[in-house]
Design a protein around this motif. Structure first.
Motif, PDB file in Angstrom:
ATOM      1  N   THR A  10      42.384  -7.166 -32.272  1.00  0.00           N
ATOM      2  CA  THR A  10      41.666  -6.865 -31.034  1.00  0.00           C
ATOM      3  C   THR A  10      41.521  -8.088 -30.136  1.00  0.00           C
ATOM      4  OG1 THR A  10      39.568  -7.214 -32.209  1.00  0.00           O
ATOM      5  CG2 THR A  10      40.389  -4.959 -32.059  1.00  0.00           C
ATOM      6  N   ASP A  11      41.340  -9.258 -30.739  1.00  0.00           N
ATOM      7  CA  ASP A  11      41.193 -10.487 -29.943  1.00  0.00           C
ATOM      8  C   ASP A  11      41.773 -11.660 -30.734  1.00  0.00           C
ATOM      9  OD1 ASP A  11      40.477 -12.607 -28.342  1.00  0.00           O
ATOM     10  OD2 ASP A  11      38.458 -11.858 -27.934  1.00  0.00           O
ATOM     11  N   PRO A  12      43.109 -11.831 -30.699  1.00  0.00           N
ATOM     12  CA  PRO A  12      43.757 -12.887 -31.493  1.00  0.00           C
ATOM     13  C   PRO A  12      43.229 -14.291 -31.190  1.00  0.00           C
ATOM     14  CG  PRO A  12      45.385 -11.367 -30.603  1.00  0.00           C
ATOM     15  CD  PRO A  12      44.086 -11.026 -29.956  1.00  0.00           C
ATOM     16  N   THR A  13      42.862 -14.547 -29.927  1.00  0.00           N
ATOM     17  CA  THR A  13      42.379 -15.892 -29.570  1.00  0.00           C
ATOM     18  C   THR A  13      41.063 -16.211 -30.266  1.00  0.00           C
ATOM     19  OG1 THR A  13      43.458 -15.684 -27.414  1.00  0.00           O
ATOM     20  CG2 THR A  13      41.778 -17.403 -27.649  1.00  0.00           C
ATOM     21  N   LYS A  14      40.143 -15.237 -30.283  1.00  0.00           N
ATOM     22  CA  LYS A  14      38.873 -15.435 -30.976  1.00  0.00           C
ATOM     23  C   LYS A  14      39.103 -15.562 -32.485  1.00  0.00           C
ATOM     24  CE  LYS A  14      35.262 -13.146 -29.534  1.00  0.00           C
ATOM     25  NZ  LYS A  14      34.278 -12.045 -29.305  1.00  0.00           N
ATOM     26  N   ALA A  15      40.019 -14.727 -33.010  1.00  0.00           N
ATOM     27  CA  ALA A  15      40.332 -14.787 -34.443  1.00  0.00           C
ATOM     28  C   ALA A  15      40.836 -16.178 -34.817  1.00  0.00           C
ATOM     29  CB  ALA A  15      41.371 -13.720 -34.797  1.00  0.00           C
ATOM     30  N   ILE A  22      42.850   8.129 -45.846  1.00  0.00           N
ATOM     31  CA  ILE A  22      42.027   6.925 -46.063  1.00  0.00           C
ATOM     32  C   ILE A  22      41.421   6.420 -44.754  1.00  0.00           C
ATOM     33  CG2 ILE A  22      43.295   6.226 -48.123  1.00  0.00           C
ATOM     34  CD1 ILE A  22      44.891   4.288 -46.428  1.00  0.00           C
ATOM     35  N   ASP A  23      41.563   7.245 -43.700  1.00  0.00           N
ATOM     36  CA  ASP A  23      40.971   6.938 -42.396  1.00  0.00           C
ATOM     37  C   ASP A  23      41.468   5.599 -41.840  1.00  0.00           C
ATOM     38  OD1 ASP A  23      39.393   7.801 -40.290  1.00  0.00           O
ATOM     39  OD2 ASP A  23      37.663   6.627 -40.922  1.00  0.00           O
ATOM     40  N   ASP A  24      42.770   5.329 -42.013  1.00  0.00           N
ATOM     41  CA  ASP A  24      43.389   4.115 -41.470  1.00  0.00           C
ATOM     42  C   ASP A  24      43.885   4.448 -40.063  1.00  0.00           C
ATOM     43  OD1 ASP A  24      44.884   1.901 -40.825  1.00  0.00           O
ATOM     44  OD2 ASP A  24      45.746   1.670 -42.813  1.00  0.00           O
ATOM     45  N   ILE A  25      42.983   4.320 -39.082  1.00  0.00           N
ATOM     46  CA  ILE A  25      43.246   4.793 -37.729  1.00  0.00           C
ATOM     47  C   ILE A  25      44.395   4.039 -37.066  1.00  0.00           C
ATOM     48  CG2 ILE A  25      42.239   5.184 -35.447  1.00  0.00           C
ATOM     49  CD1 ILE A  25      41.054   6.906 -37.630  1.00  0.00           C
ATOM     50  N   VAL A  26      44.441   2.723 -37.252  1.00  0.00           N
ATOM     51  CA  VAL A  26      45.457   1.913 -36.563  1.00  0.00           C
ATOM     52  C   VAL A  26      46.861   2.309 -37.005  1.00  0.00           C
ATOM     53  CG1 VAL A  26      46.325  -0.414 -36.187  1.00  0.00           C
ATOM     54  CG2 VAL A  26      43.864   0.007 -36.217  1.00  0.00           C
ATOM     55  N   HIS A  27      47.058   2.417 -38.318  1.00  0.00           N
ATOM     56  CA  HIS A  27      48.386   2.822 -38.801  1.00  0.00           C
ATOM     57  C   HIS A  27      48.701   4.265 -38.427  1.00  0.00           C
ATOM     58  CE1 HIS A  27      48.738  -0.749 -41.613  1.00  0.00           C
ATOM     59  NE2 HIS A  27      49.908  -0.683 -41.022  1.00  0.00           N
ATOM     60  N   MET A  28      47.685   5.103 -38.317  1.00  0.00           N
ATOM     61  CA  MET A  28      47.914   6.463 -37.825  1.00  0.00           C
ATOM     62  C   MET A  28      48.495   6.414 -36.413  1.00  0.00           C
ATOM     63  SD  MET A  28      44.589   8.615 -39.141  1.00  0.00           S
ATOM     64  CE  MET A  28      45.048  10.070 -38.199  1.00  0.00           C
ATOM     65  N   GLY A  29      47.959   5.521 -35.584  1.00  0.00           N
ATOM     66  CA  GLY A  29      48.465   5.397 -34.215  1.00  0.00           C
ATOM     67  C   GLY A  29      49.933   5.027 -34.182  1.00  0.00           C
ATOM     68  N   LEU A  48      48.413   6.816 -28.035  1.00  0.00           N
ATOM     69  CA  LEU A  48      47.828   6.131 -26.894  1.00  0.00           C
ATOM     70  C   LEU A  48      46.300   6.129 -26.962  1.00  0.00           C
ATOM     71  CD1 LEU A  48      48.843   4.688 -24.361  1.00  0.00           C
ATOM     72  CD2 LEU A  48      48.641   6.860 -23.133  1.00  0.00           C
ATOM     73  N   ASP A  49      45.720   7.251 -27.378  1.00  0.00           N
ATOM     74  CA  ASP A  49      44.259   7.332 -27.514  1.00  0.00           C
ATOM     75  C   ASP A  49      43.754   6.310 -28.525  1.00  0.00           C
ATOM     76  OD1 ASP A  49      44.096   9.343 -25.661  1.00  0.00           O
ATOM     77  OD2 ASP A  49      44.058  10.975 -27.124  1.00  0.00           O
ATOM     78  N   LYS A  74      41.297   3.138 -27.902  1.00  0.00           N
ATOM     79  CA  LYS A  74      40.041   3.079 -28.651  1.00  0.00           C
ATOM     80  C   LYS A  74      39.935   1.779 -29.449  1.00  0.00           C
ATOM     81  CE  LYS A  74      37.461   5.614 -32.214  1.00  0.00           C
ATOM     82  NZ  LYS A  74      37.478   6.780 -33.137  1.00  0.00           N
ATOM     83  N   LYS A  75      41.028   1.388 -30.084  1.00  0.00           N
ATOM     84  CA  LYS A  75      41.024   0.192 -30.931  1.00  0.00           C
ATOM     85  C   LYS A  75      41.412  -1.081 -30.162  1.00  0.00           C
ATOM     86  CE  LYS A  75      39.812   1.993 -34.856  1.00  0.00           C
ATOM     87  NZ  LYS A  75      38.583   1.545 -35.544  1.00  0.00           N
ATOM     88  N   LYS A  76      41.696  -0.920 -28.859  1.00  0.00           N
ATOM     89  CA  LYS A  76      42.033  -2.064 -28.008  1.00  0.00           C
ATOM     90  C   LYS A  76      43.228  -2.849 -28.558  1.00  0.00           C
ATOM     91  CE  LYS A  76      37.284  -2.550 -26.344  1.00  0.00           C
ATOM     92  NZ  LYS A  76      36.099  -3.423 -26.240  1.00  0.00           N
ATOM     93  N   ILE A  77      44.345  -2.144 -28.699  1.00  0.00           N
ATOM     94  CA  ILE A  77      45.587  -2.756 -29.191  1.00  0.00           C
ATOM     95  C   ILE A  77      46.608  -2.716 -28.057  1.00  0.00           C
ATOM     96  CG2 ILE A  77      47.317  -2.782 -31.025  1.00  0.00           C
ATOM     97  CD1 ILE A  77      45.419  -1.069 -32.681  1.00  0.00           C
TER      98      ILE A  77
END
Length: 624
Positions: free
Chosen positions: A56-61, A243-250, A277-278, A282-285
């Motif tokens: 979501t924010d590589p710079t902060k990470a 397993i509710d892995d939303i990002v990989h679902m996208g 796209l949704d 939502k996950k800001k990717i």
């Protein structure tokens, strides 16, 4: 099929395990961090924060992991220092495309783990270097790194690591264009994970199993087995959903959209792209968002909704300019050019085609460059810039031939690799049998050992010799069949390209002649017509075709000349094209004569071959 971003994310999943970890929420981690002293637990918390913020924010990470690196040095905590370097290299710098920096930090981590002699982490760093080479386009070097990890994992029976590294190896073969080997190793990886799941059904194993299924899907897409690819993507989606892995679902919704786009199921493609796209919003990717918008825009162009396509592609442009790869940005420009052209705005279409070509040329993206050159050639033709249209068509043809020859070399190399792999597997199997025999011999008396050993050895030698001969024959047959099939495809492609080139040149010639008569610009157009006539009469094209034809249909020409010596060289050309079962239109374009001329040529040929009205010329040619 543009899957570069998704493949990199899969490599990160197996290498960094960024998804699927049961991390606390971000605010909880931050609260914990405030209460911690400068100790090793704080280092681990900073690593967790890096993983939580990374997509979501590589710079902060990056700030969290750099703080962890400094603290690890202060505490003399080598594991923390090693993994901080690892996350900086394999995570942050590799994702933003700075592979030289990625190599530096991973090698720093490798040196630390070598110093403390932690063999497992040494292999992990080696695998990470393979990922860097993969993302740099050095696929064979990546495979060499992966093989180090594969050998170590197999030796130490680390089956989950083995399955992951075989999976990474399959991705490298997919990117090389060796899709059969991609299928072979991706299925091997998936079977290993299925076996591990039957014994221990952990969250991480489920994630890895889904990722392995995605790899098989990509390999099947490369072979154009779209229905099979869809099965594997849907299997992966079911696991991620469970397993509710939303990002990989996208990402997987996007993959399913790509398959439906290839199959022409545009409504299904749009439905899956919208789900992806949704999730990206939502996950800001932003990387996922930009990539999906390109394919969504392309789908609306296919559907004929050009205004909608233009709106979507403009929406995706800032994401691909800021976060995407250069090939994705070039694709975005290309699709914008297509959308503007369909909206009858030739000037804007030309602007974006020029941008796409310049960018693709800068990164040597031959397939993108070929596609955009053809699009721009058609645009130039529409706006009557025939000289530019001709030059772009020539560039398209050159690039297309280069890509074709490259794929041919890849397929031949793939056949050789498969053959070598089979030989190595046979040697391993033989060694295992010999070990089994020796173990059995150790349990019996000396006399029984001698007698049994001689019997078993003779049996093994006999069986092995027979099986080796059968496998050699089978491999040789498969190799010959594959090469023959490839040559047939090559011949057909060459013939159709020849027909298309001649048809395009004839059209350009006609248009040039019209403009010459209309606009009184005879000198320039005469020069263009002479250039086109030279290309139309170029015997090199026919010589190349004849060479390909003789490789597939050996002795055809000599058989015809022996049986029908009265046949002329032009009639022999016609017979060769009839042998390929091409349409009359294609034959006319290749021979540069009219369809009516083809009818007359066939009639004269029937008379010369002494065929009655009941006899089939096509049947006779196919029998020669």
């Amino acid at each position: 099929m543009k899957i570069q971003i998704r493949l990199v994310l899969i490599l990160f999943n197996s290498c960094l395990c960024l998804y699927g970890q049961e991390n606390p929420r971000l605010d909880s981690l931050l609260n914990v961090l405030k209460t911690q002293k400068d100790d090793t637990l704080k280092v681990l918390t900073l690593e967790e924060l890096f993983l939580e913020e990374f997509y979501t924010d590589p710079t902060k990470a990056k700030k969290y992991i750099e703080e962890g690196l400094e603290l690890s040095k202060k505490l003399n905590f080598p594991n923390g220092e090693g993994f901080a370097n690892y996350y900086l290299g394999a995570g942050y710098y590799q994702t933003i495309g700075k592979n030289d920096s990625a190599r530096y930090y991973i090698n720093e981590a490798l040196d630390i783990f070598k110093r403390i002699k932690h063999e497992e982490y040494i292999i992990k760093m080696t695998n990470a270097l393979g990922v860097v080479e993969y993302t740099s386009g050095n696929y064979q070097k990546a495979i060499e790194y992966y093989n180090i990890g594969i050998n170590y994992s197999r030796k130490n029976r680390h089956w989950d690591n083995l399955a992951n590294r075989i999976g990474n190896k399959s991705l490298a073969y997919i990117k090389k264009g060796d899709y059969n080997l991609g299928v072979k190793y991706s299925i091997e990886s998936l079977k290993l994970f299925d076996s591990l799941n039957s014994k221990s059904n952990t969250l991480q194993l489920k994630i890895h199993t889904a990722t392995a299924a995605v790899r098989v899907g990509y390999a099947e897409m490369g072979l154009k087995n779209y229905e099979k690819a869809l099965e594997y993507f849907e299997r992966a989606l079911g696991i991620y959903d469970g397993i509710d892995d939303i990002v990989h679902m996208g990402h997987t919704y996007s993959d399913i959209g790509n398959v439906n786009l290839e199959l022409g199921n545009y409504d299904s493609a749009i439905e899956n792209y919208m789900k992806a796209l949704d999730i990206a919003k939502k996950k800001k990717i932003p990387i996922m968002r930009g990539h999906v918008l390109i394919n969504l825009g392309k789908t609306y162009i296919k559907k004929g909704d050009y205004e909608k396509a233009l709106y979507i592609l403009k929406e995706g442009l800032p994401f691909n300019e800021q976060f995407g790869t250069k090939d994705n940005l070039s694709l975005n420009f290309n699709q914008l050019g297509n959308a503007y052209l369909k909206n009858n705005d030739e000037n804007q279409a030309l602007v974006y085609y020029n941008k796409s070509i310049a960018l693709a040329d800068s990164i040597n993206a031959a397939e993108i460059l070929s596609d955009v050159s053809l699009n721009r050639a058609e645009l130039y033709y529409d706006i009557r810039q025939y000289r530019n249209a001709y030059l772009d068509q020539k560039r398209y043809q050159f690039l297309n031939d280069s890509i074709f020859n490259s794929k041919k070399s890849q397929q031949i190399e793939e056949l050789r690799t498969i053959y070598d792999t089979e030989k190595k597997e046979q040697q391993i199997a033989l060694q295992e049998k010999e070990i089994t025999v020796l173990e059995q011999q150790a349990e019996i008396s000396a006399l029984q050992k001698i007698l049994l050993g001689i019997g078993l050895l003779l049996s093994l030698i006999g069986i092995y010799a027979i099986r080796q001969k059968m496998k050699r024959n089978m491999l040789e047959k498969e190799k010959v069949d594959a090469e023959l099939e490839f040559k047939k495809k090559e011949l057909t492609t060459h013939a159709l390209n020849l027909a298309r080139k001649n048809e395009t040149l004839e059209n350009l010639k006609s248009k040039a002649q019209e403009l010459k008569d209309k606009e009184n610009m005879g000198r320039g157009y005469n020069q263009l017509i002479r250039t086109i006539n030279f290309d139309l009469q170029d015997d090199n094209n026919w010589e190349n075709f004849s060479r390909y034809f003789e490789e597939v249909h050996k002795d055809f020409n000599s058989n015809v000349k022996t049986k029908y010596p009265q046949v002329t060289s032009n009639e022999l050309r016609l017979l060769a094209l009839l042998k390929m079962n091409l349409s009359s239109k294609a034959i006319a374009n290749i021979l540069n004569i009219s369809p009516e001329g083809i009818k007359k040529a066939r009639y004269r040929l029937r008379k010369k071959l002494d065929l009655s009205t009941e006899d089939s010329l096509q049947d006779l040619v196919l029998s020669l």
